[in-house]
Scaffold this motif. Structure first.
Motif, PDB file in Angstrom:
ATOM      1  N   ARG A 116      36.923  40.750  33.605  1.00 26.02           N
ATOM      2  CA  ARG A 116      36.747  39.191  33.205  1.00 26.02           C
ATOM      3  C   ARG A 116      36.175  38.486  34.264  1.00 26.02           C
ATOM      4  NH1 ARG A 116      36.953  41.334  29.317  1.00 26.02           N
ATOM      5  NH2 ARG A 116      38.598  41.363  27.439  1.00 26.02           N
ATOM      6  N   THR A 117      36.018  38.591  35.587  1.00 30.88           N
ATOM      7  CA  THR A 117      35.587  37.793  36.432  1.00 30.88           C
ATOM      8  C   THR A 117      34.391  38.056  37.001  1.00 30.88           C
ATOM      9  OG1 THR A 117      36.582  38.965  38.442  1.00 30.88           O
ATOM     10  CG2 THR A 117      38.025  37.334  36.991  1.00 30.88           C
ATOM     11  N   ARG A 118      33.520  37.288  37.658  1.00 31.25           N
ATOM     12  CA  ARG A 118      32.285  37.623  37.963  1.00 31.25           C
ATOM     13  C   ARG A 118      32.448  38.565  39.675  1.00 31.25           C
ATOM     14  NH1 ARG A 118      28.046  33.037  39.643  1.00 31.25           N
ATOM     15  NH2 ARG A 118      29.294  32.818  41.596  1.00 31.25           N
ATOM     16  N   ILE A 119      33.519  38.013  40.284  1.00 37.36           N
ATOM     17  CA  ILE A 119      33.609  38.881  41.606  1.00 37.36           C
ATOM     18  C   ILE A 119      34.183  40.001  41.122  1.00 37.36           C
ATOM     19  CG2 ILE A 119      35.924  37.934  41.808  1.00 37.36           C
ATOM     20  CD1 ILE A 119      33.397  38.580  44.911  1.00 37.36           C
TER      21      ILE A 119
ATOM     22  N   ARG B 127      32.129  45.792  40.817  1.00 34.33           N
ATOM     23  CA  ARG B 127      31.671  47.115  40.505  1.00 34.33           C
ATOM     24  C   ARG B 127      30.052  47.206  40.314  1.00 34.33           C
ATOM     25  NH1 ARG B 127      33.110  45.573  34.917  1.00 34.33           N
ATOM     26  NH2 ARG B 127      32.228  47.542  34.206  1.00 34.33           N
TER      27      ARG B 127
ATOM     28  N   THR C  46      33.219  41.894  38.312  1.00 35.51           N
ATOM     29  CA  THR C  46      31.754  42.619  37.874  1.00 35.51           C
ATOM     30  C   THR C  46      31.250  43.059  39.320  1.00 35.51           C
ATOM     31  OG1 THR C  46      32.432  41.168  36.109  1.00 35.51           O
ATOM     32  CG2 THR C  46      30.043  42.452  36.217  1.00 35.51           C
ATOM     33  N   ALA C  47      31.086  42.108  40.083  1.00 36.71           N
ATOM     34  CA  ALA C  47      30.212  42.130  41.213  1.00 36.71           C
ATOM     35  C   ALA C  47      30.608  43.530  41.963  1.00 36.71           C
ATOM     36  CB  ALA C  47      29.793  41.044  42.186  1.00 36.71           C
TER      37      ALA C  47
END
Lengths: 268, 673, 235
Positions: free
Chosen positions: B175-178, B183, B180-181
């Motif tokens: 759910r968060t950009r960091i 992964r 996702t980053a």
């Protein structure tokens, strides 16, 4: 019967098809060029033939025998040798040792015992002759990770030759070579073919491809789109498109040879 | 059924704790490609910190908990990522794994120094109380009755914590950009940078979270396991197993794996009361599971375009080997003539360690594989030698063969795998051997923990005195050392290096990598077995405590720090490892020498990340520098020397680097005189 | 005349001892589309890597809107408006379409705006927003990659071999998108092996051979010489 038969090979990675129903053959004593734009699936084809990549579908036959599921090392015993696009030289060994390893592996333990009494000097002479032949004798005592790219590619070829292959797969062998070296390399390929070796070569240097290949197969989007001798390939409109892309006024194929070379002359 | 549930349910709670540890491990591994062997050691140290704050300093436990998990642990994680593990993900496993082994050893050493076991503090009892002791059901019984078993408040907290961790990680990663980053940086860190993301920040965050989770696990388990350096640290083996069930990438599977492992462990423990087989395997259920999971891993394809050549330590010429070996023998003879019994025993121990390190030179230095079970193989050799009761060359040979066979047996099921998985398989094997086989009365050291062994006799001559026996040990070390060097110079050595540099090319040239690897493992285990057999003869009484798995880690570490690619490194490493406990007890001017030693090792481990040839490579470099200086000075002082001499030499000299120096010194010395 | 958006001066770069760029000079004027053509191994991708900050040059300078960025990190360049779409599939295969798009917000545009732009241009992506990018076709993956160029409104767009491994028809579609991006005034440096396709959308062209830019000019002039460079001279 062809020495190598690639029959309807498909390779998929996830949803991407890298090789799409590719079929082609290679004959003993001939140089077969495998050309096509970047990403056309040429290296993947090589990986399938040499056993580093299992195909999703299709078969590879060597000398009439299905080798699709044969382990990598056994293919070499059956006469297959290959070089790599991204160099796979043994970086911490010298150039000479690289070939020595190939020779050791080829002869196996049994062969090793047979040559026990043989003077090391003579074996060394064999290796040096091989290095001389491919043109890297000057680097014999250098570590393989310190020689120029071109020399490292030739070294990989020498390594293959140590195993006396009947089929050679060369992946972009000439990149990194200068003009003279490329010419010498072409001569060497012709020589090897004359000795009966089947050579399949993925290559971007068209002068070399046109100069040495008996047959050329053009791979595009994972598919063999054209087969023929150099002259036929050069004038094939599909090849023109594959390499240069479409344009609205689809350029005439015969226009190619007439184009002025003014811009090119700047290069040399 | 009721008993089943009663036995299984408590397993869920330990499983929950394993899940927390394992998810931290998976998070750091997937984000940075560094498998943190020291994950459990960090958890151990942080639970000691928690104990120190809450019990010794008298902080409120809740405050201590928050400070440790949310401040100290992330801080350590950040520092470790920035200073130690940054950029290590692209290094070969033999480097990245060893760096975390270095942290492991350092942390255990640190804990032993900072919180020594024998220090008695009246105000600070050496245990941590479970959380929420006051929790009770209606009848005033602490805990809840479920399925015929009692659940304590602590257990409830544990399972709630694991659920919270799972939910938080899920939200973070999806759910968060960091998140996702994080992964994305697994997929392709270079591309992430082109997107504007910072893989380094993702890596730091992963280490910070991983460290917090290690701390949380440690603190949750410390009231169950007790404040034990080893037991707390080894909890991580359970986490390894769970993480591997998730194939080191799937967090949900990791949680499932952890729960299953917790339950299986509890069931085996419960039913082992009236089942002999279960009783036997009980102490090593989890390592067994770990081994099975690794064996079931799918085969990795040969990778193309991997790490290329490494700078290898120079291989000495035969005359040089002779001179060095002679020098070592001379020093040994001097020590044997003058040293006390204690000194002699220490020298013998050093020789043992040095021989084991030679086995690592072959396996790791030349072959690029990591084994965490070398001392276990030594133990096998010692057992075979002692049980056989043939204290002669035949008995020694059989001991070596038995150890080699066991080595081959370990390698066989996992020979498809490489790198990290192979190393973890050896770890699992080592724990299984230690907890089951070595304890066995028939084939192991027995419940008494020790067997007797006699000193070696060669061709009828018995080396009864410690001095003569140690001399033989050193001589055998030199023999094996020379053999290893000859292998390196010969056909097999070239193949080993070739296989390390490019497995794909070796395969296409016709080398069957799998069998070659088994042979290598067997040879290495055999050498370790020789060391064990010799140690058995030296001690007279040998036991499983001499070969605890735990000590294989400092052994590997010192081998790497001193230089795992050279016999010189093994020599120095053997001496270093022997001195480690000796120095730990002593201090000079109030500075404990053990601490100094740990600092040297720590520095060496960090340096090893850069130069895989270890400290001895600085020695070689120094030697070459001196040689060069000498050479230039000599040739400068002898300008009239005809160059013909140099030409003569090149023909018969195999090593062009070493040869000219030797020759120019030859005619040069008398000319100067 | 304003400062060009990209100015590369006498740039050199090497892999170990092997020189790949031997003094490259190249200018991209503001708002222009420049096609960089040349045979394999000419150093085109290395040039892109140098401009985007992934590879440190051994010499020379790179000016982005007049600022020397030779030593800048790729993530910093990306955050100030350099959008690089590297060779190959430049998406994260194990992330969903939506997650890929989410990461594009690092370039300074809110994620919601990225979603909107991407789904407007490529409705097919909206249908697949929960699908893993790696399981989509090559063309769809490149659409996803192009979404970053579309959504982030970059100062300069670097496209490296957009067409690699794609069917000609899909390549044509992608270049339609490039043309559309160009219309919004974005400056583009576009590396391409399919000379005709790239030249269709470009204002200028440059030819690189052996680590140097050997010719620059109008697309038509350059095209005439291209087949020789790529398909080989008269044998």
């Amino acid at each position: 019967m062809s020495l190598l038969e690639v029959d309807d090979v498909v390779v998929q990675f996830g949803g991407v098809t890298a090789v799409d129903h590719a079929s082609f053959t290679a004959e003993a004593g001939q140089v077969t060029g495998l050309i096509g734009p970047n990403g056309a699936g040429k290296t993947t084809c090589f990986n399938v033939i040499s056993g580093l990549q299992r195909p999703t579908q299709g078969h590879v036959r060597l000398d009439g025998r299905d080798i699709t599921r044969m382990p990598v090392h056994r293919r070499s015993k059956r006469g297959m040798g290959r070089t790599f696009q991204r160099l796979e030289a043994f970086g911490s060994l010298t150039v000479r040792e690289n070939v020595q390893v190939a020779l050791d592996i080829h002869r196996g333990l049994a062969g090793r015992l047979r040559t026990v009494g043989r003077p090391a000097r003579r074996q060394r002479a064999d290796i040096d002759a091989l290095l001389e032949r491919v043109g890297v004798a000057a680097y014999a005592d250098d570590r393989a990770d310190s020689v120029p790219t071109g020399a490292a590619r030739l070294l990989e070829l020498a390594r293959c030759l140590a195993a006396e292959p009947t089929l050679l797969l060369l992946d972009e062998p000439s990149s990194g070579l200068d003009e003279t070296e490329t010419d010498d390399f072409g001569d060497l390929l012709r020589e090897l073919a004359a000795e009966g070796t089947a050579i399949v070569m993925v290559e971007h240097d068209m002068d070399l491809v046109m100069g040495v290949c008996d047959t050329i197969r053009v791979l595009d989007f994972g598919e063999v789109i054209a087969i023929g001798d150099p002259a036929a390939i050069r004038s094939d409109p599909r090849v023109q498109q594959a390499y240069l892309g479409y344009s609205d006024e689809t350029a005439p194929a015969d226009g190619v040879d007439e184009t002025p070379t003014t811009v090119l002359e700047v290069t040399r | 059924m009721e008993t089943f549930l009663a036995l299984a349910i408590p397993g869920l709670f330990t499983g929950a704790a394993y899940a927390i540890a394992a998810s931290g491990l998976v998070l750091t591994y997937t984000t940075t490609r560094v498998f943190n062997i020291a994950h459990g050691a960090f958890g151990m140290v942080l639970s000691f910190v928690f104990w120190d704050l809450s019990v010794r300093q008298g902080w409120d436990p809740l405050l201590a908990l928050v400070v440790v998990i949310l401040v100290i642990a992330p801080l350590i994680g950040f520092v470790v990522q920035r200073l130690i593990t940054r950029g290590l993900g692209n290094a070969p496993v033999s480097v990245s794994l060893v760096v975390t082994v270095g942290m492991f050893v350092g942390l255990v050493g640190l804990a032993q120094q900072r919180w020594p076991e024998d220090r008695v503090e009246v105000d600070a009892p050496r245990f941590v109380e479970p959380f929420w002791l006051t929790f009770a059901d209606g009848d005033g019984v602490p805990g809840w009755q479920i399925g015929g078993t009692t659940i304590t408040g602590h257990q409830l907290i544990t399972i709630l914590a694991s659920i919270a961790v799972a939910a938080a990680l899920y939200l973070l990663l999806t759910r968060t950009r960091i998140g996702t980053a994080m992964r994305a940086s697994v997929d392709n860190p270079d591309l992430l940078r082109l997107f504007g993301g910072k893989p380094d920040d993702a890596a730091a965050l992963a280490w910070m979270i991983g460290m917090s989770l290690a701390a949380l696990t440690g603190i949750l388990m410390v009231s169950v396991v007790g404040l034990s350096y080893v037991d707390l640290t080894l909890l991580v083996v359970n986490a390894y197993a769970a993480a591997l069930v998730g194939r080191l990438k799937s967090l949900p599977m990791t949680f499932v794996g952890a729960m299953v492992i917790g339950v299986v462990e509890a069931l085996v423990a419960g039913y082992s009361v009236d089942n002999e087989l279960l009783a036997t395997i009980k102490p090593a259920v989890v390592p067994l599971v770990l081994f099975v999971v690794i064996v079931a891993m799918p085969q990795a394809q040969l990778r193309i375009g991997q790490v290329k050549g490494m700078v290898s330590a120079p291989v000495p010429t035969v005359p040089r080997m002779g001179v060095s070996a002679g020098a070592v023998l001379l020093v040994t003879a001097m020590v044997v003539a003058t040293g006390s019994e204690v000194t002699l025993l220490r020298l013998g121990t050093a020789a043992t360690f040095a021989i084991v390190m030679l086995s690592l030179v072959l396996l790791t230095g030349y072959g690029g594989h990591v084994s965490l079970a070398q001392l276990t193989f030594a133990g096998v050799g010692a057992l075979a030698y002692a049980k056989l009761g043939e204290p002669n060359l035949l008995g020694l040979g059989v001991a070596v063969l038995v150890a080699a066979a066991v080595g081959a047996l370990v390698a066989l099921p996992v020979l498809r795998l490489t790198g990290l998985y192979l190393a973890l398989a050896t770890l699992a094997f080592a724990v299984v051997m230690e907890k089951i086989v070595f304890k066995n009365d028939t084939i192991g050291f027995g419940t008494g923990g020790a067997v007797e062994a006699q000193r070696l006799s060669i061709l009828g001559y018995r080396f009864e005195s410690t001095g003569s026996y140690v001399f033989v040990m050193v001589a055998l070390f030199l023999l094996v050392g020379v053999a290893v060097l000859l292998v390196r110079r010969g056909v097999v050595g070239r193949m080993l290096i070739a296989m390390r540099d490019s497995p794909a090319a070796c395969g296409t040239l016709g080398l069957d990598l799998r069998w070659f690897r088994v042979g290598l493992f067997a040879a290495s285990a055999g050498i370790a077995g020789l060391a064990g057999a010799l140690l058995a003869g030296l001690r007279g009484v040998i036991g499983d405590t001499d070969f605890v798995f735990f000590n294989s880690l400092p052994l590997l570490l010192l081998a790497v720090v001193f230089g795992i690619t050279s016999v010189t490194g093994a020599t120095l490493g053997g001496i270093g490892l022997m001195l480690l406990p000796v120095l730990q007890a002593e201090s000079v001017g109030g500075v404990p020498l053990g601490g100094v030693m740990f600092m040297v090792i720590g520095l060496g481990a960090v340096l090893a990340g850069r130069d895989p040839n270890g400290l001895s490579s600085y020695l070689f470099r120094g030697g070459r520098w001196v040689e060069q200086r000498l050479r230039t000075r000599l040739s400068a002082s002898l300008p009239q020397l005809p160059p013909a001499g140099a030409d003569d030499v090149h023909e018969d000299a195999e090593e062009p680097v070493a040869a000219p120096a030797r020759v120019e010194v030859g005619p040069g010395v008398p000319a100067r005189g | 005349m304003s400062v060009p958006i990209l100015e590369v001066c006498d740039l050199t770069a090497a892999y170990g001892r092997i020189e790949v760029l031997r003094g490259v000079d190249l200018t991209v004027p503001r708002g222009a589309v420049v096609a960089l053509l040349g045979p394999n191994g000419a150093g085109k991708s290395t040039l892109v890597q140098c401009i985007s900050g992934q590879k440190e040059p051994t010499g020379g300078d790179i000016h982005l809107a007049g600022v020397n960025v030779r030593r800048a990190a790729p993530e910093d360049l990306a955050r100030v408006g350099l959008c690089t779409v590297p060779e190959g599939r430049s998406v994260f295969p194990n992330l969903t379409v939506e997650e890929n798009l989410q990461l594009m917000s690092y370039a300074g545009v809110p994620a919601a705006a990225v979603f909107e732009t991407a789904y407007t241009y490529f409705p097919r992506l909206a249908e697949r927003r929960k699908q893993l990018a790696g399981t989509m076709s090559g063309g769809e993956q490149q659409m996803l990659a192009m979404s970053r160029a579309l959504a982030s409104d970059p100062a300069l767009l670097l496209l490296d071999e957009l067409s690699m491994g794609l069917a000609p028809l899909i390549v044509e579609e992608l270049y339609d998108t490039v043309a559309r991006i160009a219309e919004t005034g974005v400056s583009i440096l576009c590396i391409e092996q399919f000379a005709r396709t790239a030249l269709r959308v470009s204002d200028y062209a440059a030819v690189m051979v052996g680590g140097r830019v050997v010719a620059t000019g109008e697309p038509d002039e350059v095209l005439e010489s291209m087949s020789d460079v790529i398909l080989g001279g008269a044998a």
